[in-house]
Design an enzyme around this catalytic site. Structure first.
Site, PDB file in Angstrom:
ATOM      1  N   ASN A  94      18.851  71.722 -26.542  1.00  0.00           N
ATOM      2  CA  ASN A  94      18.460  70.373 -26.959  1.00  0.00           C
ATOM      3  C   ASN A  94      17.348  70.539 -27.976  1.00  0.00           C
ATOM      4  OD1 ASN A  94      17.534  67.782 -27.278  1.00  0.00           O
ATOM      5  ND2 ASN A  94      16.545  67.661 -25.271  1.00  0.00           N
ATOM      6  N   TRP A  95      17.707  70.355 -29.244  1.00  0.00           N
ATOM      7  CA  TRP A  95      16.709  70.603 -30.296  1.00  0.00           C
ATOM      8  C   TRP A  95      15.649  69.505 -30.380  1.00  0.00           C
ATOM      9  CZ3 TRP A  95      19.598  72.518 -35.331  1.00  0.00           C
ATOM     10  CH2 TRP A  95      20.233  73.737 -35.040  1.00  0.00           C
ATOM     11  N   LYS A  96      15.890  68.391 -29.681  1.00  0.00           N
ATOM     12  CA  LYS A  96      14.991  67.228 -29.806  1.00  0.00           C
ATOM     13  C   LYS A  96      14.843  66.877 -31.286  1.00  0.00           C
ATOM     14  CE  LYS A  96      12.710  68.779 -25.652  1.00  0.00           C
ATOM     15  NZ  LYS A  96      11.759  68.381 -24.629  1.00  0.00           N
ATOM     16  N   HIS A 150      18.380  61.598 -20.884  1.00  0.00           N
ATOM     17  CA  HIS A 150      17.288  62.581 -20.962  1.00  0.00           C
ATOM     18  C   HIS A 150      15.981  61.874 -20.588  1.00  0.00           C
ATOM     19  CE1 HIS A 150      14.317  65.362 -22.561  1.00  0.00           C
ATOM     20  NE2 HIS A 150      15.248  66.286 -22.454  1.00  0.00           N
ATOM     21  N   GLU A 159      13.106  61.897 -21.730  1.00  0.00           N
ATOM     22  CA  GLU A 159      12.332  61.299 -22.832  1.00  0.00           C
ATOM     23  C   GLU A 159      12.919  59.945 -23.226  1.00  0.00           C
ATOM     24  OE1 GLU A 159      12.415  64.739 -25.431  1.00  0.00           O
ATOM     25  OE2 GLU A 159      11.226  65.816 -23.941  1.00  0.00           O
ATOM     26  N   GLU A 165      16.774  68.084 -14.414  1.00  0.00           N
ATOM     27  CA  GLU A 165      15.593  68.401 -15.212  1.00  0.00           C
ATOM     28  C   GLU A 165      14.367  67.727 -14.604  1.00  0.00           C
ATOM     29  OE1 GLU A 165      16.511  69.559 -19.461  1.00  0.00           O
ATOM     30  OE2 GLU A 165      16.565  67.396 -19.467  1.00  0.00           O
ATOM     31  N   GLY A 191       9.106  70.990 -21.208  1.00  0.00           N
ATOM     32  CA  GLY A 191       8.146  71.202 -22.291  1.00  0.00           C
ATOM     33  C   GLY A 191       6.739  71.534 -21.820  1.00  0.00           C
ATOM     34  N   SER A 206      11.616  74.252 -19.168  1.00  0.00           N
ATOM     35  CA  SER A 206      10.903  75.482 -19.521  1.00  0.00           C
ATOM     36  C   SER A 206      11.685  76.758 -19.192  1.00  0.00           C
ATOM     37  CB  SER A 206       9.516  75.492 -18.869  1.00  0.00           C
ATOM     38  OG  SER A 206       8.760  74.374 -19.319  1.00  0.00           O
ATOM     39  N   GLY A 259      15.247  73.259 -24.107  1.00  0.00           N
ATOM     40  CA  GLY A 259      14.531  72.587 -25.183  1.00  0.00           C
ATOM     41  C   GLY A 259      13.860  73.595 -26.104  1.00  0.00           C
ATOM     42  N   GLY A 260      12.578  73.815 -25.891  1.00  0.00           N
ATOM     43  CA  GLY A 260      11.785  74.661 -26.793  1.00  0.00           C
ATOM     44  C   GLY A 260      12.420  76.002 -27.129  1.00  0.00           C
TER      45      GLY A 260
HETATM   46  C1  PEP Z   1      14.707  69.532 -22.503  1.00  0.00           C
HETATM   47  O1  PEP Z   1      14.261  69.028 -23.529  1.00  0.00           O
HETATM   48  O2  PEP Z   1      15.722  69.067 -21.979  1.00  0.00           O
HETATM   49  C2  PEP Z   1      14.009  70.702 -21.946  1.00  0.00           C
HETATM   50  C3  PEP Z   1      14.439  71.209 -20.822  1.00  0.00           C
HETATM   51  O3  PEP Z   1      12.941  71.165 -22.660  1.00  0.00           O
HETATM   52  P1  PEP Z   1      12.139  72.556 -22.388  1.00  0.00           P
HETATM   53  O4  PEP Z   1      13.180  73.638 -22.232  1.00  0.00           O
HETATM   54  O5  PEP Z   1      11.304  72.726 -23.620  1.00  0.00           O
HETATM   55  O6  PEP Z   1      11.351  72.369 -21.153  1.00  0.00           O
END
Ligand code: PEP
Length: 251
Positions: free
Chosen positions: A9-11, A95, A97, A167, A173, A212, A233-234
């Site tokens: 997930n590049w956000k 998600h 966010e 999640e 994040g 994470s 994500g990251g």
């Molecule tokens: C996400 O954005 O769905 C996520 C899991 O981010 P991260 O891996 O950065 O925690």
């Protein structure tokens, strides 16, 4: 046997130049990776770029959000059919966010899930509790409510063509990953809950963990019996990290 799915997930990150370098490096690295599925959910303006760079590769692509509506006067929104026009296979729905910042409540998320599936996309339904909810001991109740919103509207059969991503919001994040045991407990709860309605659908359901995940902790998380890959994500913005996570998901 469920095949694991690792989805990035590049956000709201990327540029034409950065994406090209990242997708080329991931594509090249995926050449030797077998027995798992890989996808990237890119920002909508880059779907066309993802389509042209990834077509014919082992990497699927998708979007991070969609409208619950088919078409009409919804300025700024993107429909499921539009995502299909750009070859998307997956779309994230719910998600955290989006739930926290853009008013995606349980009903809206269920409507988005329905719109995605109706068009032939595979929704990745994100569920998970906040830190406050975990500390109050209501993790299972929260996840159950988020799942029920979808199965109550569409029936359990809707999960036979969908992915669920657990999640925990406190792990997204933050660099604070759920322990494999903490994640496994919630994954087992989700699968057990679905199994009450259909064992077959529960057994086939891919349940990703997100929060994470990195190359260094992926293998341990993915070794748990009910963790079927990750939503990343990251670490999805770094080709070598993302590839390390994909390798950890190999059968
Ligand atoms: C996400 O954005 O769905 C996520 C899991 O981010 P991260 O891996 O950065 O925690």
């Amino acid at each position: 046997m469920r095949e694991k799915l690792v989805a990035g997930n590049w956000k709201m990150h990327g540029s034409l130049a950065q994406n090209k370098a990242l997708l080329e490096a991931v594509s090249a690295g995926m050449a030797g990776v077998k027995g798992m599925k890989c996808a990237v959910c890119v920002p909508a303006p880059y779907l066309s770029q993802a389509q042209s760079l990834l077509q014919g590769s082992a990497i699927a692509w998708g979007a991070q959000n969609l409208s619950q509506h088919e078409k009409g006067a919804f300025t700024g929104e993107i429909s499921a059919a539009m995502l299909l026009d750009f070859g998307c296979k997956y779309v994230l729905v719910g998600h955290s966010e989006r739930r926290a910042m853009y008013g995606d409540d349980d009903v809206t998320v269920a409507m988005k899930f329905e719109a995605a599936q109706k068009a032939g996309l595979t929704p990745i339904l994100c569920v998970g509790e906040t830190l406050e909810e975990r500390e109050s001991g209501i993790t299972e109740a929260v996840v159950e409510r988020q799942l029920d919103a979808v199965t109550g509207r569409l029936g359990v059969a809707a999960l036979s063509k969908a992915i669920v991503a657990y999640e925990p919001v406190w792990a997204i994040g933050t660099g604070k990953t759920a322990s494999p045991e903490q994640a496994q407990a919630v994954h087992a709860f989700i699968r057990g809950k679905i199994a009450v309605q259909s064992k077959e659908i529960a057994d086939g359901l891919v349940i990703q963990y997100g929060g994470s995940v990195k190359g260094a902790n992926a293998a341990e998380l993915f070794s748990m019996p009910d963790i079927d890959g990750g939503l990343i994500g990251g670490a999805a913005l770094d080709a070598q990290e993302f590839l390390a996570i994909c390798r950890a998901a190999q059968r």
